[in-house]
Design a protein around this motif. Structure first.
Motif, PDB file in Angstrom:
ATOM      1  N   ARG A  20       0.822  -1.222   0.000  1.00  0.00           N
ATOM      2  CA  ARG A  20       0.000   0.000   0.000  1.00  0.00           C
ATOM      3  C   ARG A  20       0.849   1.262   0.000  1.00  0.00           C
ATOM      4  NH1 ARG A  20      -4.421  -1.837   4.502  1.00  0.00           N
ATOM      5  NH2 ARG A  20      -5.834  -2.911   3.090  1.00  0.00           N
ATOM      6  N   ALA A  21       1.879   1.292   0.821  1.00  0.00           N
ATOM      7  CA  ALA A  21       2.662   2.521   0.992  1.00  0.00           C
ATOM      8  C   ALA A  21       3.658   2.756  -0.136  1.00  0.00           C
ATOM      9  CB  ALA A  21       3.400   2.479   2.334  1.00  0.00           C
ATOM     10  N   TYR A  22       4.213   1.677  -0.683  1.00  0.00           N
ATOM     11  CA  TYR A  22       5.329   1.836  -1.623  1.00  0.00           C
ATOM     12  C   TYR A  22       5.115   1.173  -2.979  1.00  0.00           C
ATOM     13  CZ  TYR A  22       7.467   3.211   2.762  1.00  0.00           C
ATOM     14  OH  TYR A  22       7.730   3.827   3.949  1.00  0.00           O
ATOM     15  N   GLY A  23       4.000   0.478  -3.168  1.00  0.00           N
ATOM     16  CA  GLY A  23       3.728  -0.161  -4.447  1.00  0.00           C
ATOM     17  C   GLY A  23       4.641  -1.343  -4.744  1.00  0.00           C
ATOM     18  N   VAL A  24       5.185  -1.956  -3.695  1.00  0.00           N
ATOM     19  CA  VAL A  24       6.086  -3.097  -3.856  1.00  0.00           C
ATOM     20  C   VAL A  24       5.388  -4.334  -3.316  1.00  0.00           C
ATOM     21  CG1 VAL A  24       8.299  -4.111  -3.168  1.00  0.00           C
ATOM     22  CG2 VAL A  24       8.154  -1.667  -3.669  1.00  0.00           C
ATOM     23  N   THR A  25       5.266  -5.361  -4.161  1.00  0.00           N
ATOM     24  CA  THR A  25       4.619  -6.597  -3.745  1.00  0.00           C
ATOM     25  C   THR A  25       5.655  -7.542  -3.153  1.00  0.00           C
ATOM     26  OG1 THR A  25       2.974  -6.364  -5.481  1.00  0.00           O
ATOM     27  CG2 THR A  25       3.239  -8.562  -4.537  1.00  0.00           C
ATOM     28  N   LEU A  26       5.387  -8.004  -1.938  1.00  0.00           N
ATOM     29  CA  LEU A  26       6.229  -8.993  -1.277  1.00  0.00           C
ATOM     30  C   LEU A  26       5.445 -10.294  -1.246  1.00  0.00           C
ATOM     31  CD1 LEU A  26       7.470  -6.873   1.762  1.00  0.00           C
ATOM     32  CD2 LEU A  26       8.677  -7.316  -0.369  1.00  0.00           C
ATOM     33  N   SER A  27       6.003 -11.322  -1.849  1.00  0.00           N
ATOM     34  CA  SER A  27       5.302 -12.590  -1.948  1.00  0.00           C
ATOM     35  C   SER A  27       5.986 -13.652  -1.094  1.00  0.00           C
ATOM     36  CB  SER A  27       5.288 -13.039  -3.408  1.00  0.00           C
ATOM     37  OG  SER A  27       4.743 -14.325  -3.526  1.00  0.00           O
ATOM     38  N   SER A  28       5.184 -14.459  -0.412  1.00  0.00           N
ATOM     39  CA  SER A  28       5.747 -15.509   0.443  1.00  0.00           C
ATOM     40  C   SER A  28       6.469 -16.567  -0.378  1.00  0.00           C
ATOM     41  CB  SER A  28       4.652 -16.153   1.283  1.00  0.00           C
ATOM     42  OG  SER A  28       3.681 -16.742   0.438  1.00  0.00           O
ATOM     43  N   ASP A  29       6.133 -16.689  -1.677  1.00  0.00           N
ATOM     44  CA  ASP A  29       6.825 -17.689  -2.490  1.00  0.00           C
ATOM     45  C   ASP A  29       8.063 -17.127  -3.195  1.00  0.00           C
ATOM     46  OD1 ASP A  29       5.498 -16.138  -4.330  1.00  0.00           O
ATOM     47  OD2 ASP A  29       4.454 -17.798  -5.314  1.00  0.00           O
ATOM     48  N   ASP A  30       8.412 -15.875  -2.903  1.00  0.00           N
ATOM     49  CA  ASP A  30       9.649 -15.294  -3.413  1.00  0.00           C
ATOM     50  C   ASP A  30      10.824 -16.023  -2.754  1.00  0.00           C
ATOM     51  OD1 ASP A  30      12.009 -13.699  -3.727  1.00  0.00           O
ATOM     52  OD2 ASP A  30      10.784 -11.919  -4.038  1.00  0.00           O
ATOM     53  N   PRO A  31      11.744 -16.572  -3.553  1.00  0.00           N
ATOM     54  CA  PRO A  31      12.868 -17.296  -2.956  1.00  0.00           C
ATOM     55  C   PRO A  31      13.758 -16.414  -2.082  1.00  0.00           C
ATOM     56  CG  PRO A  31      13.176 -17.041  -5.330  1.00  0.00           C
ATOM     57  CD  PRO A  31      11.794 -16.554  -5.006  1.00  0.00           C
ATOM     58  N   ALA A  61      17.396  -4.694   5.476  1.00  0.00           N
ATOM     59  CA  ALA A  61      17.162  -5.509   4.277  1.00  0.00           C
ATOM     60  C   ALA A  61      15.815  -5.172   3.645  1.00  0.00           C
ATOM     61  CB  ALA A  61      17.237  -6.991   4.625  1.00  0.00           C
ATOM     62  N   LEU A  62      14.796  -4.988   4.470  1.00  0.00           N
ATOM     63  CA  LEU A  62      13.471  -4.639   3.967  1.00  0.00           C
ATOM     64  C   LEU A  62      13.500  -3.274   3.280  1.00  0.00           C
ATOM     65  CD1 LEU A  62      10.428  -5.271   3.763  1.00  0.00           C
ATOM     66  CD2 LEU A  62      10.168  -4.225   6.025  1.00  0.00           C
ATOM     67  N   ALA A  63      14.103  -2.294   3.924  1.00  0.00           N
ATOM     68  CA  ALA A  63      14.194  -0.943   3.338  1.00  0.00           C
ATOM     69  C   ALA A  63      14.977  -0.955   2.035  1.00  0.00           C
ATOM     70  CB  ALA A  63      14.835   0.021   4.329  1.00  0.00           C
ATOM     71  N   SER A  64      16.054  -1.718   1.997  1.00  0.00           N
ATOM     72  CA  SER A  64      16.866  -1.822   0.781  1.00  0.00           C
ATOM     73  C   SER A  64      16.060  -2.429  -0.363  1.00  0.00           C
ATOM     74  CB  SER A  64      18.112  -2.662   1.076  1.00  0.00           C
ATOM     75  OG  SER A  64      18.858  -2.848  -0.095  1.00  0.00           O
ATOM     76  N   HIS A  65      15.320  -3.498  -0.068  1.00  0.00           N
ATOM     77  CA  HIS A  65      14.512  -4.151  -1.096  1.00  0.00           C
ATOM     78  C   HIS A  65      13.440  -3.201  -1.618  1.00  0.00           C
ATOM     79  CE1 HIS A  65      12.556  -7.404  -3.269  1.00  0.00           C
ATOM     80  NE2 HIS A  65      11.416  -6.978  -2.768  1.00  0.00           N
ATOM     81  N   VAL A  66      12.771  -2.498  -0.724  1.00  0.00           N
ATOM     82  CA  VAL A  66      11.718  -1.565  -1.138  1.00  0.00           C
ATOM     83  C   VAL A  66      12.318  -0.463  -1.996  1.00  0.00           C
ATOM     84  CG1 VAL A  66      10.036   0.151  -0.322  1.00  0.00           C
ATOM     85  CG2 VAL A  66      10.191  -2.090   0.795  1.00  0.00           C
TER      86      VAL A  66
END
Length: 95
Positions: free
Chosen positions: A61-72, A83-88
């Motif tokens: 919602r805030a950043y338009g970045v989809t985080l998926s549980s099936d992402d390796p 790590a989360l901030a870097s990925h976003v």
């Protein structure tokens, strides 16, 4: 810059995400208290899988970045605030 008690500084964007984490997860700590390199799950903040879903929804919602549980790479993405901030930052749409 904000500095956690351990002395590891948060970047301004890490602090922004920390504020959102505290808000969405109703954490009992101040955003400044989140060590950007400490684990988010189990030790560290002690988040669980339900919290991960809340974090993923907030990031979408805030950043338009989809985080998926099936992402390796999801274990690495959620490993710490940094790590989360870097990925976003990398995955966020321009504009």
């Amino acid at each position: 810059m904000n500095t956690h008690l351990s002395g590891t500084p948060q970047t301004p964007f890490e602090h922004e995400i920390a504020e959102r984490l505290v808000d969405v997860l109703q954490l009992e700590i101040a955003p400044d208290e989140i060590d950007p390199v400490a684990p988010l799950f189990v030790e560290g903040l002690g988040l669980d899988s339900i919290d991960a879903l809340e974090v993923a929804l907030m990031v979408s919602r805030a950043y338009g970045v989809t985080l998926s549980s099936d992402d390796p790479n999801s274990r690495e993405i959620f490993s710490s605030l940094r790590a989360l901030a870097s990925h976003v930052t990398v995955m966020r749409p321009a504009g």
